[in-house]
Design a protein around this motif. Structure first.
Motif, PDB file in Angstrom:
ATOM      1  N   GLN A  78       0.845  -1.189   0.000  1.00 36.99           N
ATOM      2  CA  GLN A  78       0.000   0.000   0.000  1.00 36.99           C
ATOM      3  C   GLN A  78       0.883   1.243   0.000  1.00 36.99           C
ATOM      4  OE1 GLN A  78      -2.918   0.107   3.089  1.00 36.99           O
ATOM      5  NE2 GLN A  78      -3.719  -1.921   2.655  1.00 36.99           N
ATOM      6  N   ARG A  79       0.715   2.057  -1.031  1.00 36.95           N
ATOM      7  CA  ARG A  79       1.482   3.299  -1.091  1.00 36.95           C
ATOM      8  C   ARG A  79       1.036   4.259  -0.002  1.00 36.95           C
ATOM      9  NH1 ARG A  79       0.660   5.212  -7.120  1.00 36.95           N
ATOM     10  NH2 ARG A  79      -1.471   4.639  -6.550  1.00 36.95           N
ATOM     11  N   GLN A  80       1.988   5.009   0.526  1.00 38.95           N
ATOM     12  CA  GLN A  80       1.704   5.957   1.590  1.00 38.95           C
ATOM     13  C   GLN A  80       1.975   7.381   1.104  1.00 38.95           C
ATOM     14  OE1 GLN A  80       0.376   4.783   4.544  1.00 38.95           O
ATOM     15  NE2 GLN A  80       0.396   2.867   3.371  1.00 38.95           N
ATOM     16  N   SER A  81       1.202   8.315   1.625  1.00 36.09           N
ATOM     17  CA  SER A  81       1.370   9.696   1.201  1.00 36.09           C
ATOM     18  C   SER A  81       2.654  10.288   1.765  1.00 36.09           C
ATOM     19  CB  SER A  81       0.173  10.542   1.662  1.00 36.09           C
ATOM     20  OG  SER A  81       0.222  10.713   3.058  1.00 36.09           O
ATOM     21  N   VAL A  82       3.145  11.312   1.096  1.00 38.89           N
ATOM     22  CA  VAL A  82       4.331  12.019   1.565  1.00 38.89           C
ATOM     23  C   VAL A  82       4.079  12.586   2.959  1.00 38.89           C
ATOM     24  CG1 VAL A  82       5.875  13.962   1.123  1.00 38.89           C
ATOM     25  CG2 VAL A  82       5.061  12.573  -0.787  1.00 38.89           C
ATOM     26  N   ALA A  83       2.866  13.083   3.191  1.00 40.61           N
ATOM     27  CA  ALA A  83       2.523  13.647   4.496  1.00 40.61           C
ATOM     28  C   ALA A  83       2.636  12.603   5.592  1.00 40.61           C
ATOM     29  CB  ALA A  83       1.106  14.220   4.459  1.00 40.61           C
ATOM     30  N   VAL A  84       2.221  11.376   5.307  1.00 39.12           N
ATOM     31  CA  VAL A  84       2.289  10.308   6.298  1.00 39.12           C
ATOM     32  C   VAL A  84       3.733   9.975   6.640  1.00 39.12           C
ATOM     33  CG1 VAL A  84       1.905   7.839   6.641  1.00 39.12           C
ATOM     34  CG2 VAL A  84       0.039   9.290   5.818  1.00 39.12           C
ATOM     35  N   TRP A  85       4.588   9.830   5.604  1.00 37.92           N
ATOM     36  CA  TRP A  85       5.996   9.511   5.860  1.00 37.92           C
ATOM     37  C   TRP A  85       6.672  10.631   6.651  1.00 37.92           C
ATOM     38  CZ3 TRP A  85       7.657   4.786   5.429  1.00 37.92           C
ATOM     39  CH2 TRP A  85       7.103   3.927   4.474  1.00 37.92           C
ATOM     40  N   MET A  86       6.417  11.870   6.252  1.00 35.08           N
ATOM     41  CA  MET A  86       7.023  12.998   6.962  1.00 35.08           C
ATOM     42  C   MET A  86       6.558  13.039   8.418  1.00 35.08           C
ATOM     43  SD  MET A  86       6.754  16.048   4.118  1.00 35.08           S
ATOM     44  CE  MET A  86       7.143  17.271   5.363  1.00 35.08           C
ATOM     45  N   SER A  87       5.251  12.892   8.617  1.00 37.38           N
ATOM     46  CA  SER A  87       4.701  12.985   9.956  1.00 37.38           C
ATOM     47  C   SER A  87       5.185  11.846  10.847  1.00 37.38           C
ATOM     48  CB  SER A  87       3.174  12.974   9.895  1.00 37.38           C
ATOM     49  OG  SER A  87       2.702  14.100   9.194  1.00 37.38           O
TER      50      SER A  87
END
Length: 311
Positions: free
Chosen positions: A118-127
Protein backbone atom coordinates in the motif's frame (compact mmCIF):
# COMPACT_ATOMS: atom_id res chain seq x y z
CA UNK A 1 -18.65 9.99 10.33
CA UNK A 2 -16.26 12.33 8.53
CA UNK A 3 -12.52 11.70 8.37
CA UNK A 4 -11.79 14.83 10.40
CA UNK A 5 -14.15 13.73 13.17
CA UNK A 6 -12.58 10.27 13.16
CA UNK A 7 -9.10 11.82 13.43
CA UNK A 8 -10.29 14.04 16.27
CA UNK A 9 -11.59 11.00 18.15
CA UNK A 10 -8.25 9.22 17.67
CA UNK A 11 -6.47 12.26 19.09
CA UNK A 12 -8.78 12.04 22.11
CA UNK A 13 -7.86 8.37 22.40
CA UNK A 14 -4.21 9.41 22.63
CA UNK A 15 -5.09 11.68 25.57
CA UNK A 16 -7.04 8.93 27.35
CA UNK A 17 -4.19 6.46 26.92
CA UNK A 18 -1.67 9.06 28.05
CA UNK A 19 -3.36 9.35 31.44
CA UNK A 20 -3.59 5.55 31.61
CA UNK A 21 0.21 5.41 31.99
CA UNK A 22 -0.16 7.03 35.41
CA UNK A 23 -2.79 4.45 36.44
CA UNK A 24 -0.77 1.51 35.12
CA UNK A 25 2.42 2.59 36.85
CA UNK A 26 0.59 2.92 40.16
CA UNK A 27 -1.21 -0.43 39.84
CA UNK A 28 1.96 -2.41 39.23
CA UNK A 29 3.10 -1.63 42.78
CA UNK A 30 0.35 -3.85 44.22
CA UNK A 31 -0.72 -6.32 41.52
CA UNK A 32 1.05 -8.68 39.07
CA UNK A 33 1.05 -7.45 35.48
CA UNK A 34 -0.88 -10.34 33.90
CA UNK A 35 -3.57 -10.24 36.58
CA UNK A 36 -3.97 -6.49 36.09
CA UNK A 37 -4.33 -7.01 32.33
CA UNK A 38 -6.95 -9.72 32.88
CA UNK A 39 -9.08 -7.71 35.31
CA UNK A 40 -8.73 -4.53 33.31
CA UNK A 41 -10.03 -6.03 30.07
CA UNK A 42 -12.72 -8.21 31.61
CA UNK A 43 -14.05 -4.95 33.05
CA UNK A 44 -13.71 -3.27 29.66
CA UNK A 45 -15.66 -6.12 28.02
CA UNK A 46 -18.40 -5.87 30.65
CA UNK A 47 -18.71 -2.10 30.16
CA UNK A 48 -18.96 -2.36 26.37
CA UNK A 49 -21.21 -5.46 26.34
CA UNK A 50 -24.54 -3.55 26.73
CA UNK A 51 -23.63 -1.30 23.80
CA UNK A 52 -22.67 -4.36 21.76
CA UNK A 53 -26.02 -6.01 22.54
CA UNK A 54 -27.87 -2.83 21.54
CA UNK A 55 -25.80 -2.63 18.36
CA UNK A 56 -26.62 -6.23 17.49
CA UNK A 57 -30.36 -5.58 17.92
CA UNK A 58 -30.25 -2.56 15.60
CA UNK A 59 -27.76 -3.61 12.93
CA UNK A 60 -27.88 -6.79 10.90
CA UNK A 61 -24.51 -8.34 10.05
CA UNK A 62 -25.07 -11.85 8.64
CA UNK A 63 -21.34 -12.46 8.10
CA UNK A 64 -20.38 -12.02 11.77
CA UNK A 65 -20.19 -15.78 12.44
CA UNK A 66 -17.96 -16.31 9.41
CA UNK A 67 -15.58 -13.64 10.70
CA UNK A 68 -15.47 -14.88 14.29
CA UNK A 69 -11.78 -15.70 13.89
CA UNK A 70 -11.17 -11.95 13.52
CA UNK A 71 -12.13 -11.45 17.16
CA UNK A 72 -9.74 -14.14 18.34
CA UNK A 73 -6.81 -12.94 16.22
CA UNK A 74 -7.34 -9.31 17.24
CA UNK A 75 -7.62 -10.21 20.93
CA UNK A 76 -4.44 -12.30 20.88
CA UNK A 77 -2.39 -9.64 19.09
CA UNK A 78 -3.80 -7.07 21.49
CA UNK A 79 -2.72 -9.17 24.48
CA UNK A 80 0.74 -9.72 23.02
CA UNK A 81 1.20 -5.95 22.74
CA UNK A 82 0.08 -5.37 26.32
CA UNK A 83 2.11 -8.22 27.84
CA UNK A 84 5.38 -7.71 25.96
CA UNK A 85 5.42 -4.06 26.98
CA UNK A 86 4.88 -4.91 30.65
CA UNK A 87 7.49 -7.71 30.64
CA UNK A 88 9.95 -5.48 28.81
CA UNK A 89 9.69 -2.90 31.59
CA UNK A 90 11.29 -5.47 33.90
CA UNK A 91 14.49 -5.36 31.85
CA UNK A 92 14.72 -1.78 30.63
CA UNK A 93 14.12 1.79 31.73
CA UNK A 94 10.85 3.70 31.39
CA UNK A 95 12.63 6.16 29.07
CA UNK A 96 13.74 3.42 26.70
CA UNK A 97 10.35 1.70 26.83
CA UNK A 98 8.47 4.91 26.06
CA UNK A 99 10.58 5.64 23.01
CA UNK A 100 10.73 2.08 21.69
CA UNK A 101 6.97 1.50 22.07
CA UNK A 102 6.20 4.52 19.90
CA UNK A 103 8.20 2.97 17.09
CA UNK A 104 4.86 1.52 15.98
CA UNK A 105 4.08 4.94 14.49
CA UNK A 106 6.85 4.34 11.95
CA UNK A 107 6.37 0.56 11.72
CA UNK A 108 2.73 0.86 10.56
CA UNK A 109 3.39 2.62 7.23
CA UNK A 110 6.51 0.51 6.66
CA UNK A 111 4.54 -2.73 7.12
CA UNK A 112 1.72 -1.45 4.93
CA UNK A 113 4.24 -0.55 2.24
CA UNK A 114 6.42 -3.69 2.43
CA UNK A 115 3.86 -6.39 3.26
CA UNK A 116 0.57 -5.04 1.91
CA UNK A 117 2.04 -3.05 -1.02
CA UNK A 118 0.00 0.00 0.00
CA UNK A 119 1.48 3.30 -1.09
CA UNK A 120 1.70 5.96 1.59
CA UNK A 121 1.37 9.70 1.20
CA UNK A 122 4.33 12.02 1.56
CA UNK A 123 2.52 13.65 4.50
CA UNK A 124 2.29 10.31 6.30
CA UNK A 125 6.00 9.51 5.86
CA UNK A 126 7.02 13.00 6.96
CA UNK A 127 4.70 12.99 9.96
CA UNK A 128 5.76 9.50 11.05
CA UNK A 129 9.44 10.39 11.22
CA UNK A 130 8.89 13.85 12.68
CA UNK A 131 6.73 12.23 15.36
CA UNK A 132 9.49 9.70 16.05
CA UNK A 133 12.04 12.50 16.50
CA UNK A 134 9.59 14.27 18.78
CA UNK A 135 9.20 11.22 21.01
CA UNK A 136 12.99 10.83 21.11
CA UNK A 137 13.38 14.39 22.38
CA UNK A 138 10.44 13.96 24.73
CA UNK A 139 12.13 10.94 26.30
CA UNK A 140 15.31 12.93 26.89
CA UNK A 141 17.38 11.03 24.32
CA UNK A 142 19.42 9.29 27.01
CA UNK A 143 19.58 5.59 26.20
CA UNK A 144 21.51 2.92 28.01
CA UNK A 145 22.94 -0.16 26.40
CA UNK A 146 20.40 -2.34 24.56
CA UNK A 147 19.07 -5.08 26.85
CA UNK A 148 16.68 -8.02 26.53
CA UNK A 149 13.99 -5.72 27.90
CA UNK A 150 14.59 -3.31 25.02
CA UNK A 151 14.06 -6.10 22.51
CA UNK A 152 10.83 -7.09 24.26
CA UNK A 153 9.54 -3.52 23.91
CA UNK A 154 10.56 -3.50 20.24
CA UNK A 155 8.48 -6.66 19.87
CA UNK A 156 5.67 -4.79 21.62
CA UNK A 157 5.92 -2.00 19.03
CA UNK A 158 5.57 -4.55 16.22
CA UNK A 159 2.52 -6.03 17.96
CA UNK A 160 0.89 -2.59 18.26
CA UNK A 161 1.65 -1.89 14.59
CA UNK A 162 0.04 -5.18 13.54
CA UNK A 163 -2.93 -4.44 15.82
CA UNK A 164 -3.48 -1.00 14.27
CA UNK A 165 -3.38 -2.52 10.77
CA UNK A 166 -5.73 -5.38 11.70
CA UNK A 167 -8.20 -2.98 13.35
CA UNK A 168 -8.15 -0.85 10.20
CA UNK A 169 -8.98 -3.92 8.11
CA UNK A 170 -11.41 -5.82 10.35
CA UNK A 171 -13.37 -2.75 11.47
CA UNK A 172 -14.18 -1.88 7.86
CA UNK A 173 -15.42 -5.43 7.22
CA UNK A 174 -18.09 -5.39 9.92
CA UNK A 175 -21.21 -3.36 10.65
CA UNK A 176 -20.74 -3.96 14.38
CA UNK A 177 -17.51 -2.25 15.49
CA UNK A 178 -18.57 -2.15 19.16
CA UNK A 179 -19.10 -5.92 19.16
CA UNK A 180 -15.63 -6.30 17.68
CA UNK A 181 -14.20 -4.24 20.53
CA UNK A 182 -16.08 -6.16 23.23
CA UNK A 183 -14.96 -9.54 21.96
CA UNK A 184 -11.38 -8.31 21.60
CA UNK A 185 -11.41 -7.26 25.27
CA UNK A 186 -12.82 -10.62 26.38
CA UNK A 187 -10.18 -12.59 24.46
CA UNK A 188 -7.44 -10.38 25.93
CA UNK A 189 -8.83 -10.91 29.43
CA UNK A 190 -8.83 -14.68 28.92
CA UNK A 191 -5.23 -14.58 27.68
CA UNK A 192 -4.23 -12.50 30.70
CA UNK A 193 -5.91 -14.97 33.07
CA UNK A 194 -4.15 -17.94 31.49
CA UNK A 195 -0.80 -16.13 31.56
CA UNK A 196 -1.24 -15.22 35.24
CA UNK A 197 -2.19 -18.78 36.25
CA UNK A 198 0.78 -20.20 34.34
CA UNK A 199 3.24 -17.70 35.83
CA UNK A 200 1.84 -18.35 39.30
CA UNK A 201 2.13 -22.14 38.93
CA UNK A 202 5.72 -21.78 37.72
CA UNK A 203 6.63 -19.51 40.60
CA UNK A 204 7.24 -16.45 38.42
CA UNK A 205 4.65 -14.44 40.38
CA UNK A 206 4.98 -14.15 44.14
CA UNK A 207 1.66 -12.52 45.06
CA UNK A 208 -1.73 -14.21 44.68
CA UNK A 209 -5.10 -12.56 44.22
CA UNK A 210 -6.84 -11.23 47.33
CA UNK A 211 -9.64 -8.81 48.17
CA UNK A 212 -7.20 -6.38 49.76
CA UNK A 213 -5.07 -6.40 46.60
CA UNK A 214 -8.15 -5.66 44.50
CA UNK A 215 -9.24 -2.79 46.75
CA UNK A 216 -5.72 -1.30 46.62
CA UNK A 217 -5.77 -0.99 42.83
CA UNK A 218 -9.52 -0.55 42.25
CA UNK A 219 -9.23 3.10 41.07
CA UNK A 220 -6.48 2.16 38.59
CA UNK A 221 -8.44 -0.83 37.29
CA UNK A 222 -11.56 1.35 36.96
CA UNK A 223 -9.78 3.98 34.87
CA UNK A 224 -7.74 1.52 32.81
CA UNK A 225 -10.74 -0.76 32.25
CA UNK A 226 -13.61 1.69 31.75
CA UNK A 227 -11.98 4.74 30.13
CA UNK A 228 -8.65 3.61 28.62
CA UNK A 229 -10.04 0.18 27.74
CA UNK A 230 -13.77 0.31 27.19
CA UNK A 231 -13.96 3.85 25.84
CA UNK A 232 -10.49 4.36 24.34
CA UNK A 233 -10.11 1.14 22.37
CA UNK A 234 -13.76 1.17 21.28
CA UNK A 235 -13.32 4.69 19.90
CA UNK A 236 -10.20 3.43 18.11
CA UNK A 237 -12.14 0.68 16.34
CA UNK A 238 -15.08 2.95 15.47
CA UNK A 239 -12.90 5.82 14.24
CA UNK A 240 -10.48 3.66 12.24
CA UNK A 241 -13.35 2.71 9.95
CA UNK A 242 -13.17 6.26 8.57
CA UNK A 243 -9.43 6.97 8.31
CA UNK A 244 -6.21 5.25 7.27
CA UNK A 245 -4.11 3.03 9.55
CA UNK A 246 -1.05 5.24 9.01
CA UNK A 247 -2.81 8.43 10.09
CA UNK A 248 -4.42 6.57 13.01
CA UNK A 249 -0.99 5.42 14.23
CA UNK A 250 0.35 8.97 14.23
CA UNK A 251 -2.67 10.41 16.05
CA UNK A 252 -2.75 7.67 18.68
CA UNK A 253 1.02 7.99 19.06
CA UNK A 254 0.40 11.32 20.79
CA UNK A 255 -0.26 9.25 23.92
CA UNK A 256 3.43 9.81 24.78
CA UNK A 257 2.86 13.57 24.65
CA UNK A 258 -0.19 13.40 26.90
CA UNK A 259 1.61 10.98 29.23
CA UNK A 260 4.30 13.62 29.73
CA UNK A 261 1.68 16.30 30.42
CA UNK A 262 -0.30 14.18 32.89
CA UNK A 263 2.93 12.99 34.48
CA UNK A 264 3.83 16.62 35.18
CA UNK A 265 0.37 17.34 36.61
CA UNK A 266 -0.17 14.24 38.76
CA UNK A 267 3.31 12.88 39.50
CA UNK A 268 5.40 16.04 39.39
CA UNK A 269 7.48 15.11 36.35
CA UNK A 270 9.20 17.98 34.56
CA UNK A 271 10.35 18.21 30.95
CA UNK A 272 13.68 19.46 29.69
CA UNK A 273 13.79 22.16 26.99
CA UNK A 274 14.41 19.36 24.48
CA UNK A 275 11.30 17.63 25.79
CA UNK A 276 9.14 20.67 25.15
CA UNK A 277 10.59 20.89 21.64
CA UNK A 278 9.65 17.22 21.19
CA UNK A 279 6.07 18.07 22.18
CA UNK A 280 6.02 20.78 19.52
CA UNK A 281 7.29 18.33 16.89
CA UNK A 282 4.59 15.78 17.74
CA UNK A 283 1.87 18.40 17.36
CA UNK A 284 3.51 19.52 14.10
CA UNK A 285 3.33 15.93 12.86
CA UNK A 286 -0.39 15.77 13.65
CA UNK A 287 -1.05 19.08 11.88
CA UNK A 288 1.06 18.01 8.88
CA UNK A 289 -0.87 14.81 8.32
CA UNK A 290 -4.10 16.82 8.39
CA UNK A 291 -3.12 19.72 6.11
CA UNK A 292 -0.66 18.47 3.49
CA UNK A 293 -2.09 17.07 0.25
CA UNK A 294 -2.23 13.29 -0.09
CA UNK A 295 0.37 12.66 -2.78
CA UNK A 296 1.31 9.01 -2.79
CA UNK A 297 4.45 7.31 -3.95
CA UNK A 298 5.86 3.80 -3.95
CA UNK A 299 4.51 0.55 -5.37
CA UNK A 300 1.52 0.74 -7.62
CA UNK A 301 -1.80 -0.60 -6.41
CA UNK A 302 -3.11 -1.23 -9.86
CA UNK A 303 -3.81 0.54 -13.16
CA UNK A 304 -4.85 4.15 -13.01
CA UNK A 305 -8.22 4.99 -14.54
CA UNK A 306 -7.70 7.85 -16.96
CA UNK A 307 -10.37 10.52 -16.67
CA UNK A 308 -11.70 12.18 -19.83
CA UNK A 309 -10.59 15.74 -20.46
CA UNK A 310 -13.04 18.52 -19.81
CA UNK A 311 -12.51 20.97 -22.66
Amino acid sequence: MTTKLANGLLLAVGAIWGLAFVAQQSAMDDMPAMLFIALRFFLAAAVVAPMAIYERARIADPDTAARSHHFVVLGIVFFLGMSTQQIGLLGTTVTNAGFLTTLYVVIVPVLLFVVCRQRQSVAVWMSAFVSLIGVYLLSGGDFSRITWGDWMVVLCAFCWAIHVILVGRFAKQTNRPVSLAAKQFFVCGCCGTIAHLVSESLGWTDSTFSVSMLLAVLPEIAYAGILAGGLGFTLQIVAQRHTSSSVAAILMGTESLFAAVFGAVFVGDRLTPAGYFGCALIFAAVITVELLPVKKFGMSQGPTVRQPRQD
